[in-house]
Motif scaffolding. Structure first.
Motif, PDB file in Angstrom:
ATOM      1  N   ARG A  30      19.684 -18.951 -21.492  1.00  0.00           N
ATOM      2  CA  ARG A  30      18.738 -17.838 -21.259  1.00  0.00           C
ATOM      3  C   ARG A  30      18.865 -16.775 -22.352  1.00  0.00           C
ATOM      4  O   ARG A  30      17.875 -16.265 -22.852  1.00  0.00           O
ATOM      5  CB  ARG A  30      18.979 -17.210 -19.896  1.00  0.00           C
ATOM      6  N   GLY A  31      20.092 -16.454 -22.701  1.00  0.00           N
ATOM      7  CA  GLY A  31      20.322 -15.471 -23.752  1.00  0.00           C
ATOM      8  C   GLY A  31      19.774 -15.933 -25.093  1.00  0.00           C
ATOM      9  O   GLY A  31      19.216 -15.151 -25.855  1.00  0.00           O
ATOM     10  N   TRP A  32      19.949 -17.233 -25.385  1.00  0.00           N
ATOM     11  CA  TRP A  32      19.433 -17.756 -26.645  1.00  0.00           C
ATOM     12  C   TRP A  32      17.910 -17.650 -26.703  1.00  0.00           C
ATOM     13  O   TRP A  32      17.348 -17.306 -27.737  1.00  0.00           O
ATOM     14  CB  TRP A  32      19.855 -19.211 -26.838  1.00  0.00           C
ATOM     15  N   PHE A  33      17.246 -17.958 -25.593  1.00  0.00           N
ATOM     16  CA  PHE A  33      15.785 -17.832 -25.569  1.00  0.00           C
ATOM     17  C   PHE A  33      15.358 -16.363 -25.653  1.00  0.00           C
ATOM     18  O   PHE A  33      14.373 -16.040 -26.315  1.00  0.00           O
ATOM     19  CB  PHE A  33      15.191 -18.491 -24.314  1.00  0.00           C
ATOM     20  N   ASP A  34      16.090 -15.475 -24.978  1.00  0.00           N
ATOM     21  CA  ASP A  34      15.763 -14.043 -25.033  1.00  0.00           C
ATOM     22  C   ASP A  34      15.910 -13.487 -26.443  1.00  0.00           C
ATOM     23  O   ASP A  34      15.081 -12.704 -26.906  1.00  0.00           O
ATOM     24  CB  ASP A  34      16.656 -13.238 -24.075  1.00  0.00           C
ATOM     25  N   SER A  35      16.970 -13.891 -27.127  1.00  0.00           N
ATOM     26  CA  SER A  35      17.225 -13.338 -28.463  1.00  0.00           C
ATOM     27  C   SER A  35      16.443 -14.048 -29.565  1.00  0.00           C
ATOM     28  O   SER A  35      16.337 -13.531 -30.672  1.00  0.00           O
ATOM     29  CB  SER A  35      18.716 -13.382 -28.788  1.00  0.00           C
ATOM     30  N   ASP A  36      15.896 -15.220 -29.278  1.00  0.00           N
ATOM     31  CA  ASP A  36      15.147 -15.979 -30.287  1.00  0.00           C
ATOM     32  C   ASP A  36      13.858 -16.513 -29.685  1.00  0.00           C
ATOM     33  O   ASP A  36      13.814 -17.625 -29.161  1.00  0.00           O
ATOM     34  CB  ASP A  36      16.010 -17.131 -30.816  1.00  0.00           C
ATOM     35  N   LEU A  58      22.088 -27.529 -25.163  1.00  0.00           N
ATOM     36  CA  LEU A  58      23.108 -26.593 -25.637  1.00  0.00           C
ATOM     37  C   LEU A  58      23.322 -26.786 -27.134  1.00  0.00           C
ATOM     38  O   LEU A  58      24.398 -27.154 -27.597  1.00  0.00           O
ATOM     39  CB  LEU A  58      24.400 -26.789 -24.848  1.00  0.00           C
ATOM     40  N   VAL A  59      22.258 -26.514 -27.888  1.00  0.00           N
ATOM     41  CA  VAL A  59      22.244 -26.717 -29.330  1.00  0.00           C
ATOM     42  C   VAL A  59      22.079 -25.379 -30.031  1.00  0.00           C
ATOM     43  O   VAL A  59      21.234 -24.573 -29.657  1.00  0.00           O
ATOM     44  CB  VAL A  59      21.078 -27.654 -29.726  1.00  0.00           C
ATOM     45  N   THR A  60      22.926 -25.179 -31.034  1.00  0.00           N
ATOM     46  CA  THR A  60      22.791 -24.025 -31.924  1.00  0.00           C
ATOM     47  C   THR A  60      22.689 -24.583 -33.343  1.00  0.00           C
ATOM     48  O   THR A  60      22.872 -25.783 -33.561  1.00  0.00           O
ATOM     49  CB  THR A  60      24.016 -23.096 -31.829  1.00  0.00           C
TER      50      THR A  60
END
Length: 143
Positions: A30-36, A58-60
């Motif tokens: 969720r944080g990854w989608f919020d920040s990007d 869970l990919v960065t």
């Protein structure tokens, strides 16, 4: 690249990088989608007629780079080409793989010296698979 044993992925530099990432990895989808806001577009691509969406995994960037490095370190692209060309890459069964031979249309099949490496006939297997599929269709349609 014929008849070579596969590389143990856990012995590669890419794997060591994955290990170091895993030590401090805190997944926060969720944080990854919020920040990007562009995450979905960044991690979605076409592969033949498939749409592959890695954004919900869970990919960065670091994880993806390390996974690609493992693929490079283990020769995935070279082994894929060897598989397509009918080379002897199945080290567990000591023969060439038949995955592509069984799926290739009759008009595009290439004869290998001595036929299938293990003496099996892909045409017979293909016919048996077709009959099994037809039987399933009849059962499903009649259910």
């Amino acid at each position: 690249m014929t008849e070579s044993a596969p590389v143990d992925p856990t012995s590669t530099e890419g794997w060591k990088k994955l290990d170091s990432i895993a030590a401090d990895f805190t997944p926060d989808l969720r944080g990854w989608f919020d920040s990007d806001p562009g995450r979905a577009e960044q991690y979605t691509f076409q592969a033949a007629d498939l749409t592959v969406d890695l954004s919900k995994g869970l990919v960065t960037e670091d994880v993806l780079a390390a996974l690609l490095q493992v693929a490079k370190d283990t020769g995935v692209a070279e082994r894929f080409q060897a598989m397509l060309s009918g080379e002897h890459i199945n080290v567990t069964e000591d023969r060439a793989v038949l995955h592509t031979a069984l799926r290739r249309p009759k008009a595009t099949r290439r004869a290998r010296p001595g036929g299938a490496a293990d003496g099996r006939r892909p045409g017979r297997r293909r016919r048996r698979a077709r009959h099994a599929r037809q039987g399933l269709r009849v059962r499903v349609a009649g259910a």
